[in-house]
Design a protein around this motif. Structure first.
Motif, PDB file in Angstrom:
ATOM      1  N   GLY A 187     -23.114  11.868  83.871  1.00 26.43           N
ATOM      2  CA  GLY A 187     -22.912  12.026  85.305  1.00 26.43           C
ATOM      3  C   GLY A 187     -22.604  10.703  85.980  1.00 26.43           C
ATOM      4  N   MET A 188     -21.757  10.743  86.991  1.00 31.11           N
ATOM      5  CA  MET A 188     -21.332   9.530  87.701  1.00 31.11           C
ATOM      6  C   MET A 188     -22.193   9.305  88.937  1.00 31.11           C
ATOM      7  N   LEU A 189     -22.627   8.057  89.133  1.00 31.67           N
ATOM      8  CA  LEU A 189     -23.370   7.696  90.328  1.00 31.67           C
ATOM      9  C   LEU A 189     -22.405   7.415  91.475  1.00 31.67           C
ATOM     10  N   PRO A 190     -22.844   7.592  92.722  1.00 27.14           N
ATOM     11  CA  PRO A 190     -21.981   7.261  93.857  1.00 27.14           C
ATOM     12  C   PRO A 190     -21.640   5.768  93.866  1.00 27.14           C
ATOM     13  N   PRO A 191     -20.534   5.391  94.497  1.00 25.50           N
ATOM     14  CA  PRO A 191     -20.193   3.962  94.608  1.00 25.50           C
ATOM     15  C   PRO A 191     -21.281   3.200  95.355  1.00 25.50           C
ATOM     16  N   GLU A 192     -21.348   1.900  95.119  1.00 26.41           N
ATOM     17  CA  GLU A 192     -22.395   1.081  95.726  1.00 26.41           C
ATOM     18  C   GLU A 192     -22.367   1.149  97.244  1.00 26.41           C
ATOM     19  N   ASN A 193     -21.170   1.147  97.841  1.00 30.52           N
ATOM     20  CA  ASN A 193     -21.094   1.154  99.298  1.00 30.52           C
ATOM     21  C   ASN A 193     -21.649   2.450  99.887  1.00 30.52           C
ATOM     22  N   GLU A 194     -21.468   3.562  99.173  1.00 33.24           N
ATOM     23  CA  GLU A 194     -22.025   4.830  99.641  1.00 33.24           C
ATOM     24  C   GLU A 194     -23.540   4.846  99.538  1.00 33.24           C
ATOM     25  N   LEU A 195     -24.066   4.281  98.466  1.00 36.60           N
ATOM     26  CA  LEU A 195     -25.514   4.193  98.318  1.00 36.60           C
ATOM     27  C   LEU A 195     -26.117   3.290  99.392  1.00 36.60           C
ATOM     28  N   CYS A 196     -25.436   2.181  99.695  1.00 37.35           N
ATOM     29  CA  CYS A 196     -25.900   1.264 100.747  1.00 37.35           C
ATOM     30  C   CYS A 196     -26.036   2.001 102.070  1.00 37.35           C
ATOM     31  N   GLU A 197     -24.997   2.754 102.413  1.00 37.11           N
ATOM     32  CA  GLU A 197     -24.981   3.461 103.700  1.00 37.11           C
ATOM     33  C   GLU A 197     -26.031   4.567 103.742  1.00 37.11           C
ATOM     34  N   ALA A 198     -26.142   5.336 102.659  1.00 40.61           N
ATOM     35  CA  ALA A 198     -27.072   6.461 102.646  1.00 40.61           C
ATOM     36  C   ALA A 198     -28.527   6.016 102.643  1.00 40.61           C
ATOM     37  N   LEU A 199     -28.809   4.902 101.956  1.00 42.58           N
ATOM     38  CA  LEU A 199     -30.192   4.453 101.800  1.00 42.58           C
ATOM     39  C   LEU A 199     -30.570   3.332 102.767  1.00 42.58           C
ATOM     40  N   ASN A 200     -29.555   2.850 103.505  1.00 46.60           N
ATOM     41  CA  ASN A 200     -29.787   1.797 104.495  1.00 46.60           C
ATOM     42  C   ASN A 200     -30.388   0.534 103.873  1.00 46.60           C
ATOM     43  N   VAL A 201     -29.790   0.104 102.760  1.00 45.01           N
ATOM     44  CA  VAL A 201     -30.196  -1.142 102.106  1.00 45.01           C
ATOM     45  C   VAL A 201     -28.946  -1.962 101.792  1.00 45.01           C
ATOM     46  N   SER A 202     -29.160  -3.215 101.441  1.00 42.12           N
ATOM     47  CA  SER A 202     -28.034  -4.118 101.177  1.00 42.12           C
ATOM     48  C   SER A 202     -27.417  -3.853  99.805  1.00 42.12           C
ATOM     49  N   ARG A 203     -26.192  -4.317  99.646  1.00 45.63           N
ATOM     50  CA  ARG A 203     -25.519  -4.152  98.356  1.00 45.63           C
ATOM     51  C   ARG A 203     -26.239  -4.907  97.236  1.00 45.63           C
ATOM     52  N   PRO A 204     -26.755  -6.151  97.475  1.00 47.21           N
ATOM     53  CA  PRO A 204     -27.500  -6.819  96.396  1.00 47.21           C
ATOM     54  C   PRO A 204     -28.697  -5.999  95.907  1.00 47.21           C
ATOM     55  N   THR A 205     -29.340  -5.256  96.799  1.00 48.18           N
ATOM     56  CA  THR A 205     -30.466  -4.401  96.392  1.00 48.18           C
ATOM     57  C   THR A 205     -29.987  -3.304  95.448  1.00 48.18           C
ATOM     58  N   ILE A 206     -28.888  -2.645  95.838  1.00 50.38           N
ATOM     59  CA  ILE A 206     -28.311  -1.595  94.994  1.00 50.38           C
ATOM     60  C   ILE A 206     -27.893  -2.175  93.654  1.00 50.38           C
ATOM     61  N   ARG A 207     -27.216  -3.312  93.711  1.00 51.84           N
ATOM     62  CA  ARG A 207     -26.657  -3.908  92.496  1.00 51.84           C
ATOM     63  C   ARG A 207     -27.748  -4.320  91.518  1.00 51.84           C
ATOM     64  N   GLN A 208     -28.850  -4.884  92.021  1.00 54.98           N
ATOM     65  CA  GLN A 208     -29.930  -5.315  91.127  1.00 54.98           C
ATOM     66  C   GLN A 208     -30.584  -4.112  90.450  1.00 54.98           C
ATOM     67  N   ALA A 209     -30.799  -3.039  91.211  1.00 57.22           N
ATOM     68  CA  ALA A 209     -31.408  -1.841  90.630  1.00 57.22           C
ATOM     69  C   ALA A 209     -30.523  -1.258  89.531  1.00 57.22           C
ATOM     70  N   LEU A 210     -29.230  -1.130  89.823  1.00 59.73           N
ATOM     71  CA  LEU A 210     -28.310  -0.555  88.842  1.00 59.73           C
ATOM     72  C   LEU A 210     -28.131  -1.476  87.637  1.00 59.73           C
ATOM     73  N   SER A 211     -28.083  -2.781  87.876  1.00 59.91           N
ATOM     74  CA  SER A 211     -27.893  -3.737  86.776  1.00 59.91           C
ATOM     75  C   SER A 211     -29.046  -3.673  85.787  1.00 59.91           C
TER      76      SER A 211
END
Length: 255
Positions: free
Chosen positions: A39-63
């Motif tokens: 399954g494919m995860l949403p793009p980082e920018n969509e996760l940022c907007e939906a969860l109201n967090v910064s891209r570095p936060t999303i990126r560190q979790a996914l990394s």
């Protein structure tokens, strides 16, 4: 965005980092099969907007999930859920690769890379108790489960006592079963050494991973009560992102 991801709730009022909260919640979704394999995860920018967090936060979790083998990233395509790791029992149980994969409901496959007479000196000669110039059988294979490469194995055996093995088709025949059927030699004990390494170019190509990805190196020396000397020495390189190992230990603890 999929409602599965909008259900993720991050609490900014607790001392647990946001990236870690996100990582654990995505991992729970994966382990509960709420997000299917592949399954494919949403793009980082969509996760940022939906969860109201910064891209570095999303990126560190996914990394971190990528590094731990739960996710795969493909440039230009996105981030996808990995197939579950195959749990290997061979550290505590003697059985063939085919037997173990079939017991897990997986379809085993073997690609023979090479089968030849090989003359040392080589580490294998020393391990097998042979003169450094004694000829060896050299067998190299990639073992797959459900068409996914799991391990690249280089195997060495004394040539003189086991030369009939040169005629065996190891794409469909087990090495240990062939030893037993042809020579009445049954492997019944092994010694294994394990270490972590990074994939070199050749190994990466054979295992279909990026160079420098984590591998689990396992060296095995196999012996039999039916043979006076060790029978086989092998060097196996397991994909770190697709394998995990378990060991059962029995005994008593005395304080």
């Amino acid at each position: 965005m999929d409602s599965i991801f909008t259900s993720i709730k991050l609490d900014k009022n607790i001392p647990i980092p946001l990236y870690y909260q996100l990582k654990k919640q995505i991992l729970t979704l994966i382990e509960n099969a709420a997000i299917q394999k592949g399954g494919m995860l949403p793009p980082e920018n969509e996760l940022c907007e939906a969860l109201n967090v910064s891209r570095p936060t999303i990126r560190q979790a996914l990394s971190e999930l990528v590094n731990e083998g739960y996710l795969n990233r493909y440039k230009g395509k996105g981030t996808f859920v990995s197939s579950p790791k195959v749990e290997e029992r061979f550290l505590s149980k003697l059985e063939t690769f085919n037997q173990e994969m079939k017991s897990k409901g997986l379809t085993p496959q073997t690609k023979v890379i090479g089968l030849e007479k090989f003359t040392g000196p080589h580490e294998a000669n020393e391990k097998l108790g042979l003169p450094l110039d004694a000829p060896l059988i050299y067998l190299s294979r990639v073992r797959l489960a459900d068409r996914v490469p799991l391990v690249y194995v280089e195997t060495f055996l004394p040539y003189e006592p086991y030369q009939k093995l040169m005629e065996v088709d190891f794409t469909v025949n087990s090495l240990y079963q062939s030893l037993e059927e042809i020579y009445h030699v049954r492997v019944n004990r092994v010694r294994r050494e394990i270490e972590a390494i990074n994939a070199r170019r050749k190994e990466a190509e054979l295992l279909q991973i990026a160079k420098n990805k984590a591998l689990i190196l396992v060296k095995t020396l196999a012996s039999s009560d039916d043979a006076p000397m060790p029978v086989e020495f092998s060097v196996a390189r397991y994909r770190g992102d697709r394998n995990k190992f378990s060991v059962d230990i029995l005994g008593y603890y005395y304080s």
